[in-house]
Design a protein around this motif. Structure first.
Motif, short mmCIF file in Angstrom:
data_model
loop_
_atom_site.label_atom_id
_atom_site.label_comp_id
_atom_site.label_asym_id
_atom_site.label_seq_id
_atom_site.Cartn_x
_atom_site.Cartn_y
_atom_site.Cartn_z
N SER A 20 0.82 -1.21 0.00
CA SER A 20 0.00 0.00 0.00
C SER A 20 0.86 1.26 0.00
N GLU A 21 0.28 2.35 -0.47
CA GLU A 21 0.97 3.63 -0.47
C GLU A 21 1.29 4.08 0.96
N LYS A 22 0.42 3.76 1.90
CA LYS A 22 0.65 4.14 3.29
C LYS A 22 1.89 3.44 3.84
N PHE A 23 2.03 2.15 3.57
CA PHE A 23 3.18 1.40 4.06
C PHE A 23 4.47 1.93 3.43
N VAL A 24 4.40 2.25 2.13
CA VAL A 24 5.56 2.81 1.44
C VAL A 24 5.95 4.15 2.05
N ALA A 25 4.95 4.99 2.31
CA ALA A 25 5.23 6.31 2.90
C ALA A 25 5.88 6.17 4.27
N GLU A 26 5.43 5.20 5.05
CA GLU A 26 6.04 4.96 6.36
C GLU A 26 7.49 4.54 6.21
N SER A 27 7.77 3.69 5.23
CA SER A 27 9.15 3.25 4.98
C SER A 27 10.03 4.43 4.59
N GLN A 28 9.49 5.32 3.79
CA GLN A 28 10.26 6.49 3.37
C GLN A 28 10.60 7.38 4.56
N GLN A 29 9.66 7.52 5.48
CA GLN A 29 9.92 8.32 6.67
C GLN A 29 10.96 7.66 7.57
N LEU A 30 10.86 6.36 7.72
CA LEU A 30 11.79 5.63 8.57
C LEU A 30 13.20 5.58 7.99
N ALA A 31 13.32 5.80 6.68
CA ALA A 31 14.61 5.65 6.00
C ALA A 31 15.42 6.94 5.96
N VAL A 32 14.98 7.95 6.67
CA VAL A 32 15.67 9.24 6.62
C VAL A 32 17.15 9.09 6.96
N ASN A 33 17.46 8.26 7.93
CA ASN A 33 18.85 8.08 8.35
C ASN A 33 19.44 6.75 7.88
N GLU A 34 18.85 6.16 6.87
CA GLU A 34 19.34 4.88 6.35
C GLU A 34 20.73 5.05 5.75
N LYS A 35 21.69 4.27 6.26
CA LYS A 35 23.07 4.37 5.78
C LYS A 35 23.66 3.01 5.40
N GLY A 36 22.87 1.95 5.50
CA GLY A 36 23.39 0.62 5.20
C GLY A 36 23.82 0.48 3.76
N ARG A 37 24.91 -0.24 3.54
CA ARG A 37 25.44 -0.46 2.20
C ARG A 37 25.30 -1.91 1.76
N GLU A 99 15.63 -0.44 0.95
CA GLU A 99 16.21 -1.40 1.88
C GLU A 99 15.43 -1.42 3.19
N THR A 100 15.06 -0.24 3.68
CA THR A 100 14.24 -0.16 4.90
C THR A 100 12.88 -0.81 4.68
N HIS A 101 12.29 -0.55 3.53
CA HIS A 101 10.97 -1.09 3.20
C HIS A 101 10.99 -2.62 3.20
N LEU A 102 11.96 -3.20 2.52
CA LEU A 102 12.06 -4.65 2.47
C LEU A 102 12.35 -5.23 3.85
N GLY A 103 13.17 -4.53 4.63
CA GLY A 103 13.48 -5.00 5.97
C GLY A 103 12.25 -5.08 6.86
N ARG A 104 11.33 -4.14 6.72
CA ARG A 104 10.10 -4.17 7.51
C ARG A 104 9.26 -5.40 7.15
N ILE A 105 9.18 -5.70 5.86
CA ILE A 105 8.42 -6.87 5.42
C ILE A 105 9.08 -8.15 5.92
N GLU A 106 10.41 -8.19 5.85
CA GLU A 106 11.14 -9.37 6.31
C GLU A 106 10.93 -9.61 7.80
N SER A 107 10.88 -8.55 8.58
CA SER A 107 10.67 -8.71 10.02
C SER A 107 9.34 -9.38 10.32
N ASP A 108 8.30 -8.95 9.61
CA ASP A 108 6.99 -9.58 9.79
C ASP A 108 6.99 -11.02 9.30
#
Length: 210
Positions: A20-37, A99-108
């Protein structure tokens, strides 16, 4: 007669929170400090389920090449696989959240795989469980390096072949609709492929299925 693939897809499709667009938007907000390579295209939580003494043994299916056993964190990854533009340059928010988005799905899904294991053999009647794992498997198919290469070939492929494919897959499409489907939404082919991966409901994803 060529089947109307769009009709078949429509019959089999379903809405899901993770897409959903809502879940994507949440991932975008959570990824502000994403630095993983180190971006895994096979989740570590899944690899750990196959580990012996904390290690898994990668095998190239096409060449049958067997590699030495390694910890899951060292297997099935590429640096900056989901990042755009290249590391070291400025990066806008929409280009680094995947990467943050996929990680959230993987956790569930880590919990959902445990629930699947608890069912044991036989028919699984939990529809919610099956829907969640269907999304997980669908994303897993689209996120591999081999699928990335296929998708890039299609995105960069000749327009005539794409038009022919779209006409065959959905004869009801008008010329204008076909041309709209042909237009890439991003100038960078890699970004276009990533967009197709995470938004399978887009019409352009038909090109990816060629």
């Amino acid at each position: 007669m060529v089947p109307d693939l769009m009709k078949l897809i429509e019959m089999m499709s379903f809405e899901h929170e993770w897409l959903s667009e809502k879940f994507v938007a949440e991932s975008q907000q959570l990824a502000v400090n994403e630095k993983g390579r180190k971006h895994h295209y096979v989740p570590q939580m899944y690899l750990r389920r196959w580990a012996l003494d904390g290690k898994v043994q990668p095998t190239q299916v096409d060449t049958r090449q067997v590699h030495r056993p390694q910890p899951p964190k060292e297997v099935a990854y590429q640096n900056n696989f989901y990042s755009l533009p290249p590391a070291g340059s400025s990066m806008d928010l929409p280009l680094k959240w995947l990467e943050t988005h996929l990680g959230r799905i993987e956790s569930d899904c880590a919990d959902r795989l445990g629930e699947l294991e608890a069912w044991g053999s036989g028919l699984v009647s939990d529809d919610a469980l099956k829907r969640d794992l269907s999304v997980f498997l669908g994303l897993q198919v689209t996120r591999t390096p081999s699928n990335r290469q296929r998708s890039l070939l299609l995105v960069n492929g000749p327009d005539a072949a794409k038009r022919m494919f779209l006409r065959k897959m959905n004869p009801r499409l008008s010329i204008a609709e076909i041309e709209q489907s042909m237009r890439n939404r991003h100038a960078d082919p890699k970004q276009e492929v990533l967009d197709l991966m995470i938004k399978p409901e887009c019409t352009d994803v038909l090109i990816q299925s060629l």
